[in-house]
Design a protein around this motif. Sequence first.
Motif, PDB file in Angstrom:
ATOM      1  N   ARG A 178       5.003  19.977   0.398  1.00  0.00           N
ATOM      2  CA  ARG A 178       3.957  19.013   0.021  1.00  0.00           C
ATOM      3  C   ARG A 178       4.529  17.670  -0.388  1.00  0.00           C
ATOM      4  NH1 ARG A 178      -0.085  22.544  -3.850  1.00  0.00           N
ATOM      5  NH2 ARG A 178      -0.330  24.290  -2.406  1.00  0.00           N
ATOM      6  N   SER A 179       5.660  17.696  -1.117  1.00  0.00           N
ATOM      7  CA  SER A 179       6.201  16.442  -1.639  1.00  0.00           C
ATOM      8  C   SER A 179       6.995  15.698  -0.569  1.00  0.00           C
ATOM      9  CB  SER A 179       7.106  16.733  -2.833  1.00  0.00           C
ATOM     10  OG  SER A 179       8.261  17.412  -2.388  1.00  0.00           O
ATOM     11  N   GLY A 180       7.233  16.348   0.568  1.00  0.00           N
ATOM     12  CA  GLY A 180       8.036  15.706   1.609  1.00  0.00           C
ATOM     13  C   GLY A 180       9.506  15.648   1.218  1.00  0.00           C
ATOM     14  N   PHE A 181       9.899  16.494   0.256  1.00  0.00           N
ATOM     15  CA  PHE A 181      11.302  16.531  -0.175  1.00  0.00           C
ATOM     16  C   PHE A 181      12.208  16.836   1.014  1.00  0.00           C
ATOM     17  CE2 PHE A 181      15.071  18.637  -1.882  1.00  0.00           C
ATOM     18  CZ  PHE A 181      15.433  17.769  -2.903  1.00  0.00           C
ATOM     19  N   PHE A 182      11.743  17.736   1.862  1.00  0.00           N
ATOM     20  CA  PHE A 182      12.435  18.029   3.116  1.00  0.00           C
ATOM     21  C   PHE A 182      11.579  17.563   4.277  1.00  0.00           C
ATOM     22  CE2 PHE A 182      14.217  21.822   0.742  1.00  0.00           C
ATOM     23  CZ  PHE A 182      15.450  21.240   0.557  1.00  0.00           C
ATOM     24  N   PRO A 183      12.186  17.036   5.332  1.00  0.00           N
ATOM     25  CA  PRO A 183      11.395  16.697   6.511  1.00  0.00           C
ATOM     26  C   PRO A 183      10.775  17.966   7.112  1.00  0.00           C
ATOM     27  CG  PRO A 183      13.735  16.217   6.857  1.00  0.00           C
ATOM     28  CD  PRO A 183      13.607  16.725   5.475  1.00  0.00           C
ATOM     29  N   GLU A 184       9.634  17.776   7.734  1.00  0.00           N
ATOM     30  CA  GLU A 184       8.881  18.914   8.247  1.00  0.00           C
ATOM     31  C   GLU A 184       9.684  19.799   9.194  1.00  0.00           C
ATOM     32  OE1 GLU A 184       4.900  17.522   9.132  1.00  0.00           O
ATOM     33  OE2 GLU A 184       4.624  19.388  10.267  1.00  0.00           O
ATOM     34  N   ALA A 185      10.506  19.179  10.033  1.00  0.00           N
ATOM     35  CA  ALA A 185      11.274  19.959  11.009  1.00  0.00           C
ATOM     36  C   ALA A 185      12.214  20.934  10.313  1.00  0.00           C
ATOM     37  CB  ALA A 185      12.071  19.019  11.906  1.00  0.00           C
ATOM     38  N   LEU A 186      12.749  20.515   9.179  1.00  0.00           N
ATOM     39  CA  LEU A 186      13.671  21.377   8.435  1.00  0.00           C
ATOM     40  C   LEU A 186      12.900  22.501   7.747  1.00  0.00           C
ATOM     41  CD1 LEU A 186      16.674  21.606   7.784  1.00  0.00           C
ATOM     42  CD2 LEU A 186      16.259  20.291   5.714  1.00  0.00           C
ATOM     43  N   VAL A 187      11.730  22.158   7.231  1.00  0.00           N
ATOM     44  CA  VAL A 187      10.870  23.153   6.600  1.00  0.00           C
ATOM     45  C   VAL A 187      10.536  24.248   7.616  1.00  0.00           C
ATOM     46  CG1 VAL A 187       8.565  23.538   5.637  1.00  0.00           C
ATOM     47  CG2 VAL A 187       9.914  21.579   4.858  1.00  0.00           C
ATOM     48  N   ASP A 188      10.230  23.842   8.843  1.00  0.00           N
ATOM     49  CA  ASP A 188       9.871  24.808   9.883  1.00  0.00           C
ATOM     50  C   ASP A 188      11.006  25.778  10.199  1.00  0.00           C
ATOM     51  OD1 ASP A 188       7.449  23.615  10.011  1.00  0.00           O
ATOM     52  OD2 ASP A 188       7.856  22.468  11.850  1.00  0.00           O
ATOM     53  N   THR A 189      12.240  25.287  10.170  1.00  0.00           N
ATOM     54  CA  THR A 189      13.366  26.171  10.486  1.00  0.00           C
ATOM     55  C   THR A 189      13.577  27.201   9.367  1.00  0.00           C
ATOM     56  OG1 THR A 189      14.926  24.647   9.493  1.00  0.00           O
ATOM     57  CG2 THR A 189      14.654  24.474  11.856  1.00  0.00           C
ATOM     58  N   PHE A 190      13.084  26.885   8.195  1.00  0.00           N
ATOM     59  CA  PHE A 190      13.244  27.799   7.070  1.00  0.00           C
ATOM     60  C   PHE A 190      12.124  28.797   6.901  1.00  0.00           C
ATOM     61  CE2 PHE A 190      16.551  28.307   4.184  1.00  0.00           C
ATOM     62  CZ  PHE A 190      17.479  27.375   4.603  1.00  0.00           C
ATOM     63  N   GLU A 191      10.992  28.508   7.508  1.00  0.00           N
ATOM     64  CA  GLU A 191       9.833  29.378   7.338  1.00  0.00           C
ATOM     65  C   GLU A 191      10.145  30.849   7.655  1.00  0.00           C
ATOM     66  OE1 GLU A 191       6.974  29.325   5.859  1.00  0.00           O
ATOM     67  OE2 GLU A 191       6.298  31.232   6.708  1.00  0.00           O
ATOM     68  N   PRO A 192      10.879  31.147   8.751  1.00  0.00           N
ATOM     69  CA  PRO A 192      11.152  32.568   9.038  1.00  0.00           C
ATOM     70  C   PRO A 192      11.905  33.283   7.913  1.00  0.00           C
ATOM     71  CG  PRO A 192      11.738  31.201  10.933  1.00  0.00           C
ATOM     72  CD  PRO A 192      11.393  30.266   9.819  1.00  0.00           C
ATOM     73  N   VAL A 193      12.784  32.563   7.225  1.00  0.00           N
ATOM     74  CA  VAL A 193      13.546  33.189   6.138  1.00  0.00           C
ATOM     75  C   VAL A 193      12.609  33.558   4.979  1.00  0.00           C
ATOM     76  CG1 VAL A 193      15.381  32.805   4.421  1.00  0.00           C
ATOM     77  CG2 VAL A 193      15.694  32.006   6.778  1.00  0.00           C
ATOM     78  N   ILE A 194      11.739  32.633   4.603  1.00  0.00           N
ATOM     79  CA  ILE A 194      10.798  32.878   3.502  1.00  0.00           C
ATOM     80  C   ILE A 194       9.830  34.002   3.882  1.00  0.00           C
ATOM     81  CG2 ILE A 194       9.096  31.800   1.957  1.00  0.00           C
ATOM     82  CD1 ILE A 194      11.733  30.409   1.639  1.00  0.00           C
ATOM     83  N   HIS A 195       9.391  33.957   5.131  1.00  0.00           N
ATOM     84  CA  HIS A 195       8.481  34.979   5.644  1.00  0.00           C
ATOM     85  C   HIS A 195       9.135  36.367   5.567  1.00  0.00           C
ATOM     86  CE1 HIS A 195       5.701  36.944   8.384  1.00  0.00           C
ATOM     87  NE2 HIS A 195       6.711  37.294   9.158  1.00  0.00           N
ATOM     88  N   GLU A 196      10.429  36.432   5.911  1.00  0.00           N
ATOM     89  CA  GLU A 196      11.129  37.716   5.869  1.00  0.00           C
ATOM     90  C   GLU A 196      11.322  38.210   4.449  1.00  0.00           C
ATOM     91  OE1 GLU A 196      13.207  37.313  10.170  1.00  0.00           O
ATOM     92  OE2 GLU A 196      14.441  36.905   8.411  1.00  0.00           O
ATOM     93  N   GLU A 197      11.546  37.296   3.516  1.00  0.00           N
ATOM     94  CA  GLU A 197      11.697  37.748   2.130  1.00  0.00           C
ATOM     95  C   GLU A 197      10.381  38.357   1.635  1.00  0.00           C
ATOM     96  OE1 GLU A 197      14.428  38.379   1.200  1.00  0.00           O
ATOM     97  OE2 GLU A 197      15.856  36.824   1.712  1.00  0.00           O
ATOM     98  N   ALA A 198       9.258  37.812   2.074  1.00  0.00           N
ATOM     99  CA  ALA A 198       7.962  38.386   1.695  1.00  0.00           C
ATOM    100  C   ALA A 198       7.848  39.812   2.247  1.00  0.00           C
ATOM    101  CB  ALA A 198       6.821  37.515   2.216  1.00  0.00           C
TER     102      ALA A 198
END
Length: 293
Positions: A162-182
Motif C-alpha cells: 500500500r505504501s509503495g515501499f516496494f515497487p509493484e513488480a517486486l511485490v508480485d515476485t514475493f507473493e508466492p512465498v507469502i502465499h506458501e507460508e499461509a
Amino acid sequence: MNAHMPAISESSAQESFPDGPIRRGSEAHKILFCRTLLDTFDPYKPAVIDWPALDEEARNRLVSLPIWDIAVQTEGRARTNVATYAATASDPLLRRAIELNAFEEGRHKLVLSNLVAAYGITLAPEPPYAVKGDPEWAFMVTGYSECIDSFFAFGLFESAKRSGFFPEALVDTFEPVIHEEARHILFFVNWAAWHRRSMPFWRRPWFELKVLAVWLFLIWERIGIARDMGSGVQDNNFTVTGAKSVGDDINVATLIDICLAENDRRMSAYDRRLLRPAVVPALARLARRFMRS
Ligand SMILES: [Fe+2]
Ligand SMILES: [Fe+2]
C-alpha cells in the motif's frame, strides 16, 4: 540452481478428497489437510524469476533492510527441520505433504538468495543447518514460529504494498512465498490437531508439555532478540525489524488491523472444515483492545 522437485504422485483411491463433515484426528482429517497442501502446489521456478530493475532509491531501501541474513537462514533452517521430520513420518501421504513443505522452504531460500544476488546485497556466512536431537521438536519449532512470523508478514507485506515501499513488480515476485507460508501454517495447525488426537492417550500429556515448551522457547528467543536490537545484531525478529523498516510512521494498531484482515483473507481461501491458526490472531486481537484506533 534448480532445487530438486519432489515427485508428487497421483493420489490413490483411499486418498480421495473427503466429502461432508470430518472429525478432527480422523483419517479423513489427515487426508484433507495433506491433500490441501499437495493440491495447491505452485510449480514456479525461482531461477526464472525476472528481478525488476529498481531505481537507486528503491534499491537502497531494499539493501538497507536488516532482514536478509536472518531471512535466508530461517528458510535454510526451516527446510532442514521440516525435511528431517518428513523422514520419520511412516504414513505415506503425510510424508509426501511434509516433504513438499520442506521443498518449498528450500525454494524460499533460493528465491531470497537470488534476490540478494540480483540487487548486490552481501550476506553473512551461513551457519550449518542440522537437526540435533528430536526431529518432532525441530518441526514444531519451525511450525509455531511460522505461525507467529507469517501473521505479521501478511500485514507487513500488505503495508509495504500500500505504501509503495516496494515497487509493484517486486511485490508480485514475493507473493508466492507469502502465499506458501499461509499454506504451511494451515497445514501445521491441522497436523498438530490431528497428531495429538491420533496418538495413544498416554502420550498426549507429554505432547502438550512439548507444545508449551515450544511456545516458551519461541517467546524466550524473541525476548532475547528484542534485547539485542539496540546492538544492531541481525536476528530472528523479522516482525520488529521489518515493522521499523517498512515505515517509521506505521502505527502498531493499524499494522495489527492489517495483519488480522490479511490473515482472514488469506485463510478464507481454504476448505472450511480445516482448523485455522488461532493463537497469534487471538493474542493480536487481545493486544488490539488496549490500543486506540
Ligand atoms: Fe518459508
Ligand atoms: Fe513455511
